[in-house]
Design a protein around this motif. Structure first.
Motif, PDB file in Angstrom:
ATOM      1  N   GLY A  79     -14.259   4.190 -11.720  1.00 19.47           N
ATOM      2  CA  GLY A  79     -13.379   3.662 -10.759  1.00 19.47           C
ATOM      3  C   GLY A  79     -13.488   4.639  -9.592  1.00 19.47           C
ATOM      4  O   GLY A  79     -13.296   5.904  -9.689  1.00 19.47           O
ATOM      5  N   LYS A  80     -13.229   4.245  -8.584  1.00 20.00           N
ATOM      6  CA  LYS A  80     -12.911   4.978  -7.224  1.00 20.00           C
ATOM      7  C   LYS A  80     -12.317   4.328  -6.060  1.00 20.00           C
ATOM      8  O   LYS A  80     -12.255   3.124  -6.269  1.00 20.00           O
ATOM      9  CB  LYS A  80     -14.180   5.894  -6.884  1.00 20.00           C
ATOM     10  N   GLY A  81     -11.523   5.064  -5.381  1.00 19.09           N
ATOM     11  CA  GLY A  81     -10.873   4.295  -4.297  1.00 19.09           C
ATOM     12  C   GLY A  81      -9.794   5.280  -3.545  1.00 19.09           C
ATOM     13  O   GLY A  81      -9.924   6.546  -3.861  1.00 19.09           O
ATOM     14  N   VAL A  82      -9.102   4.790  -2.631  1.00 19.46           N
ATOM     15  CA  VAL A  82      -7.972   5.380  -1.914  1.00 19.46           C
ATOM     16  C   VAL A  82      -6.901   4.604  -2.108  1.00 19.46           C
ATOM     17  O   VAL A  82      -6.717   3.347  -2.210  1.00 19.46           O
ATOM     18  CB  VAL A  82      -8.450   5.551  -0.511  1.00 19.46           C
ATOM     19  N   ALA A  83      -5.779   5.456  -2.108  1.00 19.13           N
ATOM     20  CA  ALA A  83      -4.370   4.954  -1.896  1.00 19.13           C
ATOM     21  C   ALA A  83      -3.558   5.447  -0.608  1.00 19.13           C
ATOM     22  O   ALA A  83      -3.596   6.700  -0.967  1.00 19.13           O
ATOM     23  CB  ALA A  83      -3.489   5.127  -3.128  1.00 19.13           C
ATOM     24  N   ARG A  84      -2.819   4.562  -0.082  1.00 23.50           N
ATOM     25  CA  ARG A  84      -2.269   5.108   1.136  1.00 23.50           C
ATOM     26  C   ARG A  84      -0.695   4.908   0.639  1.00 23.50           C
ATOM     27  O   ARG A  84      -0.351   3.486   0.296  1.00 23.50           O
ATOM     28  CB  ARG A  84      -2.633   4.271   2.527  1.00 23.50           C
ATOM     29  N   VAL A  85      -0.014   6.072   0.520  1.00 27.62           N
ATOM     30  CA  VAL A  85       1.346   6.006   0.305  1.00 27.62           C
ATOM     31  C   VAL A  85       2.194   6.359   1.395  1.00 27.62           C
ATOM     32  O   VAL A  85       2.090   7.531   2.129  1.00 27.62           O
ATOM     33  CB  VAL A  85       1.762   6.756  -1.077  1.00 27.62           C
ATOM     34  N   SER A  86       3.385   5.584   1.615  1.00 30.73           N
ATOM     35  CA  SER A  86       4.316   5.971   2.551  1.00 30.73           C
ATOM     36  C   SER A  86       5.632   5.847   2.130  1.00 30.73           C
ATOM     37  O   SER A  86       5.994   4.999   1.407  1.00 30.73           O
ATOM     38  CB  SER A  86       3.962   5.313   3.848  1.00 30.73           C
ATOM     39  N   LEU A  87       6.744   6.745   2.703  1.00 25.45           N
ATOM     40  CA  LEU A  87       7.944   6.673   2.344  1.00 25.45           C
ATOM     41  C   LEU A  87       8.742   6.604   3.470  1.00 25.45           C
ATOM     42  O   LEU A  87       8.497   7.186   4.616  1.00 25.45           O
ATOM     43  CB  LEU A  87       8.530   8.199   1.843  1.00 25.45           C
ATOM     44  N   ALA A  88       9.675   5.379   3.415  1.00 22.51           N
ATOM     45  CA  ALA A  88      10.654   5.047   4.553  1.00 22.51           C
ATOM     46  C   ALA A  88      12.079   5.066   4.217  1.00 22.51           C
ATOM     47  O   ALA A  88      12.411   4.642   3.294  1.00 22.51           O
ATOM     48  CB  ALA A  88      10.350   3.932   5.413  1.00 22.51           C
ATOM     49  N   PRO A  89      12.800   6.063   4.794  1.00 25.25           N
ATOM     50  CA  PRO A  89      14.221   6.046   4.275  1.00 25.25           C
ATOM     51  C   PRO A  89      15.012   4.829   4.736  1.00 25.25           C
ATOM     52  O   PRO A  89      14.721   4.033   5.644  1.00 25.25           O
ATOM     53  CB  PRO A  89      14.895   7.078   5.240  1.00 25.25           C
ATOM     54  N   ASP A  90      15.899   4.301   3.712  1.00 23.64           N
ATOM     55  CA  ASP A  90      16.625   3.183   3.836  1.00 23.64           C
ATOM     56  C   ASP A  90      17.901   3.441   3.230  1.00 23.64           C
ATOM     57  O   ASP A  90      18.463   3.036   2.216  1.00 23.64           O
ATOM     58  CB  ASP A  90      16.087   1.832   3.126  1.00 23.64           C
ATOM     59  N   GLY A  91      18.848   3.949   4.407  1.00 26.56           N
ATOM     60  CA  GLY A  91      19.947   4.345   3.769  1.00 26.56           C
ATOM     61  C   GLY A  91      20.172   5.427   2.835  1.00 26.56           C
ATOM     62  O   GLY A  91      19.447   6.653   3.262  1.00 26.56           O
ATOM     63  N   ASP A  92      20.758   5.553   1.573  1.00 20.74           N
ATOM     64  CA  ASP A  92      20.566   6.647   0.723  1.00 20.74           C
ATOM     65  C   ASP A  92      19.226   6.354  -0.373  1.00 20.74           C
ATOM     66  O   ASP A  92      19.175   7.048  -1.137  1.00 20.74           O
ATOM     67  CB  ASP A  92      21.924   6.651  -0.180  1.00 20.74           C
ATOM     68  N   GLU A  93      18.598   5.367   0.050  1.00 15.65           N
ATOM     69  CA  GLU A  93      17.419   5.091  -0.712  1.00 15.65           C
ATOM     70  C   GLU A  93      16.124   5.198   0.044  1.00 15.65           C
ATOM     71  O   GLU A  93      16.252   5.282   1.023  1.00 15.65           O
ATOM     72  CB  GLU A  93      17.710   3.538  -1.370  1.00 15.65           C
ATOM     73  N   THR A  94      15.031   4.902  -0.864  1.00 12.91           N
ATOM     74  CA  THR A  94      13.710   5.035  -0.033  1.00 12.91           C
ATOM     75  C   THR A  94      13.021   3.966  -0.169  1.00 12.91           C
ATOM     76  O   THR A  94      12.915   3.370  -1.340  1.00 12.91           O
ATOM     77  CB  THR A  94      13.125   6.239  -0.389  1.00 12.91           C
ATOM     78  N   LEU A  95      12.213   3.277   0.553  1.00 13.22           N
ATOM     79  CA  LEU A  95      11.082   2.193   0.181  1.00 13.22           C
ATOM     80  C   LEU A  95       9.910   2.849   0.290  1.00 13.22           C
ATOM     81  O   LEU A  95       9.287   3.582   1.163  1.00 13.22           O
ATOM     82  CB  LEU A  95      11.152   1.467   1.548  1.00 13.22           C
ATOM     83  N   LEU A  96       9.156   3.041  -0.686  1.00 16.40           N
ATOM     84  CA  LEU A  96       7.980   3.509  -1.036  1.00 16.40           C
ATOM     85  C   LEU A  96       6.840   2.084  -1.014  1.00 16.40           C
ATOM     86  O   LEU A  96       6.898   1.262  -1.685  1.00 16.40           O
ATOM     87  CB  LEU A  96       7.729   4.023  -2.413  1.00 16.40           C
ATOM     88  N   THR A  97       6.095   2.275   0.074  1.00 11.31           N
ATOM     89  CA  THR A  97       4.969   1.242   0.239  1.00 11.31           C
ATOM     90  C   THR A  97       3.394   1.956  -0.206  1.00 11.31           C
ATOM     91  O   THR A  97       3.240   3.141   0.187  1.00 11.31           O
ATOM     92  CB  THR A  97       5.065   0.699   1.569  1.00 11.31           C
ATOM     93  N   TYR A  98       2.710   1.145  -1.008  1.00 12.75           N
ATOM     94  CA  TYR A  98       1.268   1.725  -1.015  1.00 12.75           C
ATOM     95  C   TYR A  98       0.467   0.600  -1.000  1.00 12.75           C
ATOM     96  O   TYR A  98       0.574  -0.726  -1.112  1.00 12.75           O
ATOM     97  CB  TYR A  98       1.234   2.567  -2.495  1.00 12.75           C
TER      98      TYR A  98
END
Length: 191
Positions: free
Chosen positions: A88-107
């Motif tokens: 298996g091989k590949g790439v994953a783009r991970v981003s973090l966005a603040p949302d008040g006291d929480e975080t939205l992690l998108t991949y």
């Protein structure tokens, strides 16, 4: 194979970023992960066991972080070999966005598989990948939010109220530490 998802983490972005860059924490959260060892700057060698349909294999591979923009995002390039089971091989783009006291992690993951695994069919591969991702995020969320530690504290307090100190010799802190170790073992071994 492509997979995109957003997860809400109940912690601020800086805590989520630190956790995503902690190899030991990741080893505990990645299903089937046996080891993560440093392999240069922002790179690690991994060993894990994974099952896709009837094919179960031990994979060895490498993961490297690229395009690092703390505490916002990075790209993970990965490849692994599972012997006769395939690769298996590949790439994953991970981003973090603040949302008040929480975080939205998108991949967003783009991956290729070959060998016996590729012969199983894309639906089984996609289902296995989603299950691994879901399991990872359940574990990761529990660890970063401290929900296990809170449960251990409540359990230790209940034990202390019910029976006092075990054998009259240990302190509440020692009891709590013992419970934490046992709960981590049980938690890590959850499917």
């Amino acid at each position: 194979m492509e997979m995109n998802q957003t997860q809400r983490l109940p912690v601020p972005r800086d805590i989520a970023w630190a956790a995503l860059n902690d190899p030991e924490l990741l080893r505990q959260c990645i299903p089937g992960c046996e080891s993560i060892e440093p392999d240069g700057d922002n790179a690690w060698q991994l060993a894990l066991t994974a099952a896709v349909g009837p094919v179960k294999a031990r994979f060895k591979g490498r993961m490297a972080l690229q395009d690092i923009q703390p505490p916002e995002s990075y790209t993970i390039a990965f490849d692994g070999q599972g012997g006769a089971a395939g690769f298996g091989k590949g790439v994953a783009r991970v981003s973090l966005a603040p949302d008040g006291d929480e975080t939205l992690l998108t991949y967003a993951v783009t991956a290729q598989v070959g060998g016996k695994i590729a012969q199983i069919g894309s639906r089984l591969i996609d289902a296995a990948a989603r299950k691994m991702a879901d399991t990872f995020f359940v574990r990761f969320t529990e660890v970063v939010s401290g929900s296990d530690a809170e449960a251990d504290t409540e359990a230790a307090n209940t034990d202390n109220d019910a029976g006092g100190q075990a054998d009259g010799a240990s302190t509440a802190g020692e009891q709590q530490e013992g419970k934490r170790k046992r709960s981590w073992t049980a938690w890590i071994s959850k499917p």
